[in-house]
Design an enzyme around this catalytic site. Sequence first.
Site, PDB file in Angstrom:
ATOM      1  N   HIS A 373       0.831  -1.212   0.000  1.00  0.00           N
ATOM      2  CA  HIS A 373       0.000   0.000   0.000  1.00  0.00           C
ATOM      3  C   HIS A 373       0.858   1.252   0.000  1.00  0.00           C
ATOM      4  O   HIS A 373       0.502   2.262  -0.570  1.00  0.00           O
ATOM      5  CB  HIS A 373      -1.025   0.013   1.132  1.00  0.00           C
ATOM      6  CG  HIS A 373      -0.466  -0.101   2.497  1.00  0.00           C
ATOM      7  ND1 HIS A 373      -0.291  -1.287   3.144  1.00  0.00           N
ATOM      8  CD2 HIS A 373      -0.047   0.844   3.340  1.00  0.00           C
ATOM      9  CE1 HIS A 373       0.212  -1.071   4.333  1.00  0.00           C
ATOM     10  NE2 HIS A 373       0.383   0.207   4.486  1.00  0.00           N
ATOM     11  N   ARG A 479      -9.812   0.712  -5.477  1.00  0.00           N
ATOM     12  CA  ARG A 479      -9.351   0.050  -4.250  1.00  0.00           C
ATOM     13  C   ARG A 479      -9.825   0.896  -3.066  1.00  0.00           C
ATOM     14  O   ARG A 479      -9.200   1.916  -2.761  1.00  0.00           O
ATOM     15  CB  ARG A 479      -7.826  -0.062  -4.241  1.00  0.00           C
ATOM     16  CG  ARG A 479      -7.249  -1.025  -5.279  1.00  0.00           C
ATOM     17  CD  ARG A 479      -5.723  -1.074  -5.156  1.00  0.00           C
ATOM     18  NE  ARG A 479      -5.134  -2.221  -5.810  1.00  0.00           N
ATOM     19  CZ  ARG A 479      -4.459  -2.169  -6.957  1.00  0.00           C
ATOM     20  NH1 ARG A 479      -4.304  -1.026  -7.592  1.00  0.00           N
ATOM     21  NH2 ARG A 479      -3.914  -3.267  -7.465  1.00  0.00           N
ATOM     22  N   ARG A 515     -14.423  -2.052  -5.394  1.00  0.00           N
ATOM     23  CA  ARG A 515     -14.028  -3.287  -4.725  1.00  0.00           C
ATOM     24  C   ARG A 515     -14.163  -3.053  -3.219  1.00  0.00           C
ATOM     25  O   ARG A 515     -13.639  -2.053  -2.698  1.00  0.00           O
ATOM     26  CB  ARG A 515     -12.583  -3.647  -5.049  1.00  0.00           C
ATOM     27  CG  ARG A 515     -12.145  -4.872  -4.265  1.00  0.00           C
ATOM     28  CD  ARG A 515     -10.774  -5.313  -4.620  1.00  0.00           C
ATOM     29  NE  ARG A 515      -9.757  -4.473  -4.014  1.00  0.00           N
ATOM     30  CZ  ARG A 515      -8.449  -4.644  -4.223  1.00  0.00           C
ATOM     31  NH1 ARG A 515      -8.037  -5.597  -5.028  1.00  0.00           N
ATOM     32  NH2 ARG A 515      -7.574  -3.871  -3.633  1.00  0.00           N
ATOM     33  N   GLU A 614      -8.952 -14.559  -7.514  1.00  0.00           N
ATOM     34  CA  GLU A 614      -7.592 -14.388  -6.982  1.00  0.00           C
ATOM     35  C   GLU A 614      -7.053 -15.651  -6.321  1.00  0.00           C
ATOM     36  O   GLU A 614      -5.889 -15.702  -5.950  1.00  0.00           O
ATOM     37  CB  GLU A 614      -7.584 -13.259  -5.938  1.00  0.00           C
ATOM     38  CG  GLU A 614      -7.980 -11.919  -6.495  1.00  0.00           C
ATOM     39  CD  GLU A 614      -7.886 -10.804  -5.478  1.00  0.00           C
ATOM     40  OE1 GLU A 614      -6.942 -10.006  -5.551  1.00  0.00           O
ATOM     41  OE2 GLU A 614      -8.763 -10.743  -4.596  1.00  0.00           O
ATOM     42  N   ASN A 637      -2.271 -10.399  -9.568  1.00  0.00           N
ATOM     43  CA  ASN A 637      -1.211 -10.253  -8.556  1.00  0.00           C
ATOM     44  C   ASN A 637      -1.367 -11.319  -7.471  1.00  0.00           C
ATOM     45  O   ASN A 637      -0.426 -12.029  -7.134  1.00  0.00           O
ATOM     46  CB  ASN A 637      -1.272  -8.874  -7.896  1.00  0.00           C
ATOM     47  CG  ASN A 637      -1.222  -7.752  -8.906  1.00  0.00           C
ATOM     48  OD1 ASN A 637      -0.787  -7.963 -10.024  1.00  0.00           O
ATOM     49  ND2 ASN A 637      -1.684  -6.574  -8.527  1.00  0.00           N
ATOM     50  N   ASP A 638      -2.587 -11.401  -6.940  1.00  0.00           N
ATOM     51  CA  ASP A 638      -2.810 -12.406  -5.903  1.00  0.00           C
ATOM     52  C   ASP A 638      -2.967 -13.797  -6.490  1.00  0.00           C
ATOM     53  O   ASP A 638      -2.548 -14.779  -5.882  1.00  0.00           O
ATOM     54  CB  ASP A 638      -4.038 -12.032  -5.061  1.00  0.00           C
ATOM     55  CG  ASP A 638      -3.668 -11.033  -3.972  1.00  0.00           C
ATOM     56  OD1 ASP A 638      -2.632 -11.247  -3.316  1.00  0.00           O
ATOM     57  OD2 ASP A 638      -4.381 -10.034  -3.798  1.00  0.00           O
ATOM     58  N   ARG A 648       4.244 -12.140  -3.081  1.00  0.00           N
ATOM     59  CA  ARG A 648       4.469 -11.132  -4.123  1.00  0.00           C
ATOM     60  C   ARG A 648       5.328  -9.969  -3.652  1.00  0.00           C
ATOM     61  O   ARG A 648       5.770  -9.161  -4.452  1.00  0.00           O
ATOM     62  CB  ARG A 648       3.124 -10.631  -4.675  1.00  0.00           C
ATOM     63  CG  ARG A 648       2.309  -9.845  -3.684  1.00  0.00           C
ATOM     64  CD  ARG A 648       0.868  -9.670  -4.155  1.00  0.00           C
ATOM     65  NE  ARG A 648       0.526  -8.279  -4.340  1.00  0.00           N
ATOM     66  CZ  ARG A 648      -0.703  -7.823  -4.489  1.00  0.00           C
ATOM     67  NH1 ARG A 648      -1.731  -8.660  -4.467  1.00  0.00           N
ATOM     68  NH2 ARG A 648      -0.945  -6.556  -4.647  1.00  0.00           N
ATOM     69  N   CYS A 685      -7.452  -7.251 -13.898  1.00  0.00           N
ATOM     70  CA  CYS A 685      -7.118  -5.981 -13.250  1.00  0.00           C
ATOM     71  C   CYS A 685      -5.788  -6.023 -12.489  1.00  0.00           C
ATOM     72  O   CYS A 685      -5.406  -5.057 -11.855  1.00  0.00           O
ATOM     73  CB  CYS A 685      -8.242  -5.527 -12.334  1.00  0.00           C
ATOM     74  SG  CYS A 685      -8.493  -6.613 -10.935  1.00  0.00           S
TER      75      CYS A 685
HETATM   76  C1  PEP Z   1      -4.632  -8.341  -7.663  1.00  0.00           C
HETATM   77  O1  PEP Z   1      -4.468  -9.101  -6.701  1.00  0.00           O
HETATM   78  O2  PEP Z   1      -4.251  -8.608  -8.818  1.00  0.00           O
HETATM   79  C2  PEP Z   1      -5.316  -7.043  -7.480  1.00  0.00           C
HETATM   80  C3  PEP Z   1      -5.628  -6.291  -8.513  1.00  0.00           C
HETATM   81  O3  PEP Z   1      -5.553  -6.652  -6.219  1.00  0.00           O
HETATM   82  P1  PEP Z   1      -4.449  -5.975  -5.267  1.00  0.00           P
HETATM   83  O4  PEP Z   1      -3.222  -5.722  -6.074  1.00  0.00           O
HETATM   84  O5  PEP Z   1      -5.076  -4.742  -4.727  1.00  0.00           O
HETATM   85  O6  PEP Z   1      -4.280  -7.048  -4.228  1.00  0.00           O
HETATM   86 MG    MG Z   2      -5.529  -8.730  -4.833  1.00  0.00          MG
END
Ligand code: PEP
Ligand code: MG
Length: 756
Positions: A373, A479, A515, A614, A637-638, A648, A685
């Site tokens: 973050h 977010r 979200r 995810e 990402n997740d 990650r 996303c």
């Molecule tokens: C992801 O996990 O790809 C995602 C878009 O959410 P965040 O990066 O906020 O965890």
């Molecule tokens: Mg995520």
Amino acid sequence: MPKRDHTKLICDIGELTEIFSDAPSLESFLQRIVEMVAEHMACPVCSIYLYYEDTGDLVLKATKGLNPSAINNVRMKLGEGLTGVAVKELRPICVKNASRSSSYCHFPEIGEELYESFMAVPIVRGVSRIGALVVQNSKKDDFSEEDVRYFRAISSQLATVIETARLLIGFNEKQGRQKEPDSLSHPKVIQGRVGSRGFAVAQAVVLDNLQPFAKFLAHAKDRSYSIDDFTQAVRKTEERLQALQQQIEQKLADVASLIFTAQILMLKDKAFVDTVAAGIRRGLPAPKAIVAVVEEYMKKFEDLPTAYLREKKHDVKDIGIKLLENLVGISDEENDLRGKIVIAEELLPSDILKLSSQDVRGVLLLSGGMTSHLSILARSLEIPVIISDARHLLKLAPSTMVLMDAEEGKIYVEPSETIVKAFAKKDDSRLSWKKACEAMKPATRTKDGTRVRLYANVNLLHDVQIAREYKCEGVGLYRTEFPFIVRSDFPSEEEQYVVYKKLVDGMGGKEIVFRTLDIGGDKVLSYYDYGHEENPFLGLRSIRFSLRHKDIFAQQLRAILRAGAGAEIRIMFPMISSLDELLEAKQVVRECAADLKKEGIVCHSTPPIGMMVELPAVLEIIDELAEESDFFSIGTNDFIQYMLAVDRTNEKVADFYLPHHPSILRSLKKIVDAAAKHGKDVSVCGDMAHDERYVPYFLGIGIRKFSLDPRFFPKIQKTVESTNLPEAVRQAQKLLGRDRVSDLNAVFERKAKAGS
Ligand code: PEP
Ligand code: MG
């Protein structure tokens, strides 16, 4: 080009003893070697890098053709840059377009931009790494396989003498180091990791965390201050904090609340102010009286049981510094962070907001890592951040010039004029890139005319303006956690409503996907006591948190539904792992809508409700989820993190984080197929959506909607426009047939070279 005379080259190497006896110094010996090799290879550039095992550095020691001032200043680690890869993996590296290689490492001061053909061979003796011999040429594709073979032979002939030269140079440097410890112990180019991209060149200032008050005490030791002086200082400090608070509210309405107000409150605490005054009355010099009370308060906060309250010690420290500044009158310039690069050991999300309100140019962070973050905030605020473990930077003299290349993760201490100029040019090209963004077409289509939609990922309200400038078709991922993360308590329904309404109004009727709260993992709320979690990424995260705290969840949903009245909004749940979770969360939305209706409050009572994909757990139930969900958005990402069991945020396992792992590619297809079968909308996303290498694959499996940081729009639009859909479908089929990571690595490495 005339064919190279390799036989002659090898013969000449046999005459090395002559060169050796001729050369006035070891450095000139190495210099002669590069000149000779350059001539024989008919290349304008030849360089020698030596490897120092104790520091793990590869250092440029001689060059023909590159900027001589780069000698000793260009350093890299094993595996870094093409040369670093050659030495690490003990194999020759030969590329046609060096700057397009994913391993390419740009050192602006060496002037190698002109030379795209690149060949590096490791210099090895037995099993020990000695360095690398590199040749470069402006002609593309200059080196043949035969050249590589001969170049290897040259390097092995040279290995012994170069090893000896390295040993001797090492002795000299050690002696020199004893005489001049500072200049050698502070390398001028430091490699770090990028936390948030960008460039900055400015004076550095170290946020002195260890002894924040020492300089004030020293400055004030010969003066005396009255109670009145102290009262004035309190007043001035309060005024300054009010001004900062206002500034930040204008700039960052959604997350700024209470950032400075907590400090203002402390100044209004009578006990705090009176204890300092009592100290002064007892005869203590005023600065010391302030420090004594501030330290006492810091200690009190430090001893508190909850993390959120413990954090307040930073606020107390900050108050102490500001009071002292105003009391002893150290000019603002000395402590002003405006226009500077800040070097800090640790940063909180609220700190990055404070720094942004003070207009800092960049941040060098010296702690082990950067939470996601913090990095997202810095990106949204456009503050370049580099994370480094070079702790000697904390001792940098005040006003030292530093250049940050947070595209490559490089820190240049006291950069030469050449480097600064090179970066000014690079920055200019960023500006023209910005112009290219303005030239974005409002509708994106593939080469054969298929419509593709680019939506924006929005983290702060601040991003809305940017998203619109880049002609986004909507917000594919808002977010919502940021207003939660930066505050000192859960924002109320009303506070959230104000933020969400601003977003809805700001998007002028375009679709927005909200979200719901996605906290946990490394996105922690300082005011919520999670208790100890051994594995926070597998802990009480995201939708689990919301379903555990339905009151907080309901407040958020009510705020979203109210803000969405008359607008095109969607609601999306993060980290759904089962059908049960999805149904339970949907039920909460329905209840909130019913309650609002009963209360006569205007709202959007039936927004489409979807989920993020995810977790690998959903793959086996993807059909049932597609039936129940109005849409899917793939959070790569997740998804990659959990599918491949790779944290990650952990650099040590970054090599295992493979978006093109066969299981990821096949799973993506399965998700898209399930959505299509049930006539549901699906988008991507996660960060994979802004990597142009993957765009044709996504198009080939049926993705028509991408949600990404809008700064990447121009690049992605271009990629989509150059993609022929039937061809992309064929290629995707081929990729789905591959089962080896190594094969897929090779395919995507090739794409990186061809595409960038
Ligand atoms: C992801 O996990 O790809 C995602 C878009 O959410 P965040 O990066 O906020 O965890
Ligand atoms: Mg995520």
